[in-house]
Design an enzyme around this catalytic site. Structure first.
Site, PDB file in Angstrom:
ATOM      1  N   LYS A  84       1.011  -1.129  -0.084  1.00  0.00           N
ATOM      2  CA  LYS A  84      -0.064  -0.022  -0.115  1.00  0.00           C
ATOM      3  C   LYS A  84       0.977   1.111  -0.189  1.00  0.00           C
ATOM      4  O   LYS A  84       1.758   1.616   1.056  1.00  0.00           O
ATOM      5  CB  LYS A  84      -0.934   0.060   1.347  1.00  0.00           C
ATOM      6  CG  LYS A  84      -2.039   1.154   1.185  1.00  0.00           C
ATOM      7  CD  LYS A  84      -2.651   1.447   2.299  1.00  0.00           C
ATOM      8  CE  LYS A  84      -2.051   2.746   3.109  1.00  0.00           C
ATOM      9  NZ  LYS A  84      -1.941   3.940   2.092  1.00  0.00           N
ATOM     10  N   GLU A 114       9.885   1.155  10.633  1.00  0.00           N
ATOM     11  CA  GLU A 114      10.713   2.117  10.336  1.00  0.00           C
ATOM     12  C   GLU A 114      10.290   3.183  10.504  1.00  0.00           C
ATOM     13  O   GLU A 114       9.346   3.943   9.862  1.00  0.00           O
ATOM     14  CB  GLU A 114      11.646   1.921   8.952  1.00  0.00           C
ATOM     15  CG  GLU A 114      12.851   2.543   9.096  1.00  0.00           C
ATOM     16  CD  GLU A 114      12.897   3.805   8.393  1.00  0.00           C
ATOM     17  OE1 GLU A 114      12.849   3.591   6.976  1.00  0.00           O
ATOM     18  OE2 GLU A 114      13.037   4.891   8.758  1.00  0.00           O
ATOM     19  N   CYS A 160      13.515  10.787   7.270  1.00  0.00           N
ATOM     20  CA  CYS A 160      13.063  10.087   8.725  1.00  0.00           C
ATOM     21  C   CYS A 160      14.522  10.312   9.616  1.00  0.00           C
ATOM     22  O   CYS A 160      14.342  10.576  10.753  1.00  0.00           O
ATOM     23  CB  CYS A 160      12.884   8.699   8.594  1.00  0.00           C
ATOM     24  SG  CYS A 160      13.982   7.879   7.676  1.00  0.00           S
ATOM     25  N   GLU A 213       9.192  15.209  16.067  1.00  0.00           N
ATOM     26  CA  GLU A 213       9.722  15.113  14.934  1.00  0.00           C
ATOM     27  C   GLU A 213       8.598  16.005  14.034  1.00  0.00           C
ATOM     28  O   GLU A 213       7.426  16.029  14.033  1.00  0.00           O
ATOM     29  CB  GLU A 213       9.225  13.920  14.338  1.00  0.00           C
ATOM     30  CG  GLU A 213       9.674  13.718  12.859  1.00  0.00           C
ATOM     31  CD  GLU A 213       9.797  12.229  12.244  1.00  0.00           C
ATOM     32  OE1 GLU A 213       8.536  11.629  12.561  1.00  0.00           O
ATOM     33  OE2 GLU A 213      10.679  11.742  11.765  1.00  0.00           O
TER      34      GLU A 213
HETATM   35  P1  NDP Z   1       1.848   7.937   8.408  1.00  0.00           P
HETATM   36  O1  NDP Z   1       2.778   7.314   9.260  1.00  0.00           O
HETATM   37  O2  NDP Z   1       0.553   7.980   9.144  1.00  0.00           O
HETATM   38  O3  NDP Z   1       1.680   7.119   7.013  1.00  0.00           O
HETATM   39  C1  NDP Z   1       2.612   6.420   6.605  1.00  0.00           C
HETATM   40  C2  NDP Z   1       1.766   5.285   5.775  1.00  0.00           C
HETATM   41  O4  NDP Z   1       0.933   4.601   6.776  1.00  0.00           O
HETATM   42  C3  NDP Z   1       0.862   5.813   4.786  1.00  0.00           C
HETATM   43  O5  NDP Z   1       0.619   4.777   3.675  1.00  0.00           O
HETATM   44  C4  NDP Z   1      -0.452   5.735   5.624  1.00  0.00           C
HETATM   45  O6  NDP Z   1      -1.710   5.569   4.570  1.00  0.00           O
HETATM   46  C5  NDP Z   1      -0.528   4.529   6.492  1.00  0.00           C
HETATM   47  N1  NDP Z   1      -1.371   4.509   7.538  1.00  0.00           N
HETATM   48  C6  NDP Z   1      -1.825   5.664   8.145  1.00  0.00           C
HETATM   49  N2  NDP Z   1      -2.690   5.123   9.101  1.00  0.00           N
HETATM   50  C7  NDP Z   1      -2.519   4.131   9.187  1.00  0.00           C
HETATM   51  C8  NDP Z   1      -3.222   2.968   9.870  1.00  0.00           C
HETATM   52  N3  NDP Z   1      -4.042   3.057  10.954  1.00  0.00           N
HETATM   53  N4  NDP Z   1      -2.937   1.659   9.821  1.00  0.00           N
HETATM   54  C9  NDP Z   1      -2.168   1.169   8.695  1.00  0.00           C
HETATM   55  N5  NDP Z   1      -1.730   2.179   7.975  1.00  0.00           N
HETATM   56  C10 NDP Z   1      -1.697   3.292   8.028  1.00  0.00           C
HETATM   57  O7  NDP Z   1       2.109   9.509   7.957  1.00  0.00           O
HETATM   58  P2  NDP Z   1       1.499  10.888   7.948  1.00  0.00           P
HETATM   59  O8  NDP Z   1       1.481  10.964   6.277  1.00  0.00           O
HETATM   60  O9  NDP Z   1       0.213  10.884   8.688  1.00  0.00           O
HETATM   61  O10 NDP Z   1       2.498  11.786   8.505  1.00  0.00           O
HETATM   62  C11 NDP Z   1       2.400  11.858   9.935  1.00  0.00           C
HETATM   63  C12 NDP Z   1       3.930  12.332  10.580  1.00  0.00           C
HETATM   64  O11 NDP Z   1       4.767  10.830  10.566  1.00  0.00           O
HETATM   65  C13 NDP Z   1       4.695  13.152   9.850  1.00  0.00           C
HETATM   66  O12 NDP Z   1       4.654  14.480  10.007  1.00  0.00           O
HETATM   67  C14 NDP Z   1       6.122  12.831  10.227  1.00  0.00           C
HETATM   68  O13 NDP Z   1       6.438  13.003  11.324  1.00  0.00           O
HETATM   69  C15 NDP Z   1       6.188  11.315  10.280  1.00  0.00           C
HETATM   70  N6  NDP Z   1       6.584  10.352   8.960  1.00  0.00           N
HETATM   71  C16 NDP Z   1       7.738   9.866   9.234  1.00  0.00           C
HETATM   72  C17 NDP Z   1       8.088   9.044   8.159  1.00  0.00           C
HETATM   73  C18 NDP Z   1       9.430   8.280   8.074  1.00  0.00           C
HETATM   74  O14 NDP Z   1      10.000   7.934   7.093  1.00  0.00           O
HETATM   75  N7  NDP Z   1       9.745   8.054   9.162  1.00  0.00           N
HETATM   76  C19 NDP Z   1       7.434   9.048   6.768  1.00  0.00           C
HETATM   77  C20 NDP Z   1       6.204   9.772   6.837  1.00  0.00           C
HETATM   78  C21 NDP Z   1       5.790  10.457   7.932  1.00  0.00           C
HETATM   79  P3  NDP Z   1      -2.192   7.052   3.936  1.00  0.00           P
HETATM   80  O15 NDP Z   1      -1.292   7.951   3.860  1.00  0.00           O
HETATM   81  O16 NDP Z   1      -2.492   6.178   2.451  1.00  0.00           O
HETATM   82  O17 NDP Z   1      -3.548   7.348   4.799  1.00  0.00           O
END
Ligand code: NDP
Length: 490
Positions: free
Chosen positions: A174, A249, A283, A384
């Protein structure tokens, strides 16, 4: 306008309820695509397809060398399509063409790396007490659910898909709902190289719906997730119900420690790269710079001078050095953190605003931002932000540097700048983080494990460790003296 469909059991499919989501270019808010908005039913179908494909053995029982040949073909196709993939990544995520180009090159290299690794010898044999030959073999886990974020839409997909497929698993993948474009292109490549149907499935849609179903399903044997720590915790709780294997991660608030004896311009340069590469949406970003007090003022002055010169603009403009943030929602989150920093009493010495001039008003651009005079317990020091916002702290000596560096819930990455080799290693060994650099920041290698300590995650991507995440370990004991054990009297 691109029409993005899901790929389930070898078929391109709209969502079962026909809904679509607009996908926006963050540089100008133009709608560039409509993506199928998957449902729980779609996720279940993809999971069933992956399960049937796994159980059929069409992939898991293929000789490793044949699986490797598919991965090598995928790498070739990624390279053939380098230009298009780079352009699309910039259009969807916002990153500069230069950044996107590196990602595409790395994606091809990652497939090649795992194609090579899976054909190398593995397993162990042991001499045990009985007349028995004990051996240990590695097997695929089964159906792997792979959930990736929006900051590296193509590369994060590949970091999971390449080792998962190499190991013989089938996958339900996904992408993030905001960046499904290059992942869809990747699945087009899977179709082109003739990956057997059901082996690689892609569902789109909201994380809390489709992602949650993947994490919850008892037909999924493992979930591998990259994203925010809050979502990671949710996935861990959900996956616990059926005890599936997890690999997480997550986020970071990584320290970049600059000692007074460091090569000054090198340290400033890497510190800029550490936080502003990818507009801070990385990240491992070095979002806390810790500077030895004797050079603190000089460092802040030079850093701000350089940060304010960074050319921010659309990723497809070759003059741009930093692109927009990925979405309006994310930009608002980052701007809110800047307000929080001001309210907490930190001193803003660079940036701090959305950029709307020179035709950027429809995009999600934020200035490179620097806060000083921060206290360790401030939210902008602990949480973060995931944007172009850095805090610069100061320390007296090595001991204080280490204490401040480790003073968050995260433990993903860290850097140290000094010309004293022994000091560099002493400090790095005390940093509670999984990814570290000495006199450098950010370079990432397919050969080396990527992942964090503490609340930055569980498990590792890349390298041999990244392959092992997607493997089960089995012991096989072969009796060399086939006769009754005689434990019970006849
Ligand atoms: P998320 O961690 O929520 O999203 C990452 C992935 O997880 C997306 O594919 C998202 O789907 C999916 N996801 C979201 N909720 C669920 C759930 N309940 N069960 C399973 N999968 C889920 O990132 P956000 O976009 O909301 O960002 C929030 C914060 O996370 C950022 O501001 C940043 O601080 C951090 N982040 C860290 C990252 C890293 O590389 N460590 C990368 C991205 C974010 P979808 O987006 O399709 O809803």
């Amino acid at each position: 306008m691109l029409d993005l469909k899901m790929y389930i059991n070898g078929q391109w499919r709209d969502s079962s309820n026909q809904e679509k989501r607009p996908i926006v270019n963050p540089a100008n808010s133009d709608v560039i695509a409509y993506a199928a908005e998957g449902t729980i039913a779609d996720a279940r179908e993809a999971i069933d397809a992956a399960k049937a494909a796994f159980e059929s053995g069409v992939w898991s029982e293929l000789p490793a060398v044949e699986r490797a040949s598919y991965l090598l073909k995928i790498a070739d196709k990624i390279e053939e399509n380098q230009e298009e993939l780079t352009r699309l990544e910039t259009m969807d995520n916002g990153k500069t063409l230069r950044e996107a180009g590196f990602d595409v090159g790395d994606a091809a290299a990652c497939f090649r790396y795992y194609a090579g690794l899976i054909t190398k010898p593995d397993g162990h044999t042991y001499h045990v007490a009985d007349p028995m030959q004990a051996m240990v073999v590695r097997e695929p886990v089964g159906v792997c659910g792979l959930i990736v974020p929006w900051n590296y839409p193509l590369l994060m997909s590949v970091w999971k898909i390449a080792p998962a497929l190499a190991a013989g698993n089938t996958i339900v993948f996904k992408p993030s709902e905001v960046t499904p474009v290059t992942p869809t292109k990747l699945f087009e490549i899977f179709e082109e190289v003739g990956l057997p149907k059901g082996v690689a499935n892609m569902v789109m849609g909201a994380g809390p719906i489709v992602g949650n179903e993947i994490a919850a399903s008892s037909h999924v044997d493992m979930v591998s997730f990259t994203g925010g720590t809050k979502t990671g915790k949710h996935i861990m709780r959900t996956a616990a119900d059926n005890m599936k294997k997890i690999s997480l991660e997550l986020g970071g608030k990584s320290p970049n420690i600059i000692f007074a004896d460091a090569d000054f311009e090198t340290a400033v340069d890497y510190a800029l790269f550490g936080i502003y590469a990818g507009a801070g949406q990385v990240c491992s970003s070095g979002s806390r710079i810790l500077v030895e007090e004797t050079i603190y003022n000089q460092f802040v002055k030079r850093f701000v001078e350089r940060a304010s010169q960074i050319k921010v603009g659309p990723g497809d403009d070759h003059h741009s050095e930093m692109g927009p943030l990925v979405s309006q929602q994310h930009m608002e989150k980052v701007l809110k953190y800047i307000e929080i920093g001001k309210e907490e009493g930190a001193r803003l010495v660079c940036g701090g605003n959305r950029i709307t001039k020179d035709g950027l008003d429809q995009g999600f651009f934020v200035e490179p931002t620097v806060f000083v005079d921060v206290k360790p317990d401030m939210r902008i020091v602990q949480e973060e932000i995931f944007g172009p916002v850095v805090v610069i702290q100061t320390f007296k000596d090595e001991q204080e540097a280490v204490k401040l560096a480790n003073d968050t819930d995260y433990g993903l990455a860290g850097g140290v700048f000094t010309v004293d080799g022994a000091k560099a290693l002493r400090v790095i060994k005390k940093i509670r983080a999984g990814i570290t650099w000495i006199n450098s920041y950010h370079p990432t290698y397919n050969e080396a494990p990527w992942g964090g300590y503490k609340q930055s995650g569980i498990g590792r991507s890349l390298g041999t460790f990244g392959l092992e995440e997607f493997q089960e370990i089995k012991q096989i004991n072969i009796n060399l003296q086939v006769e009754p054990i005689g434990w019970f009297e006849k």
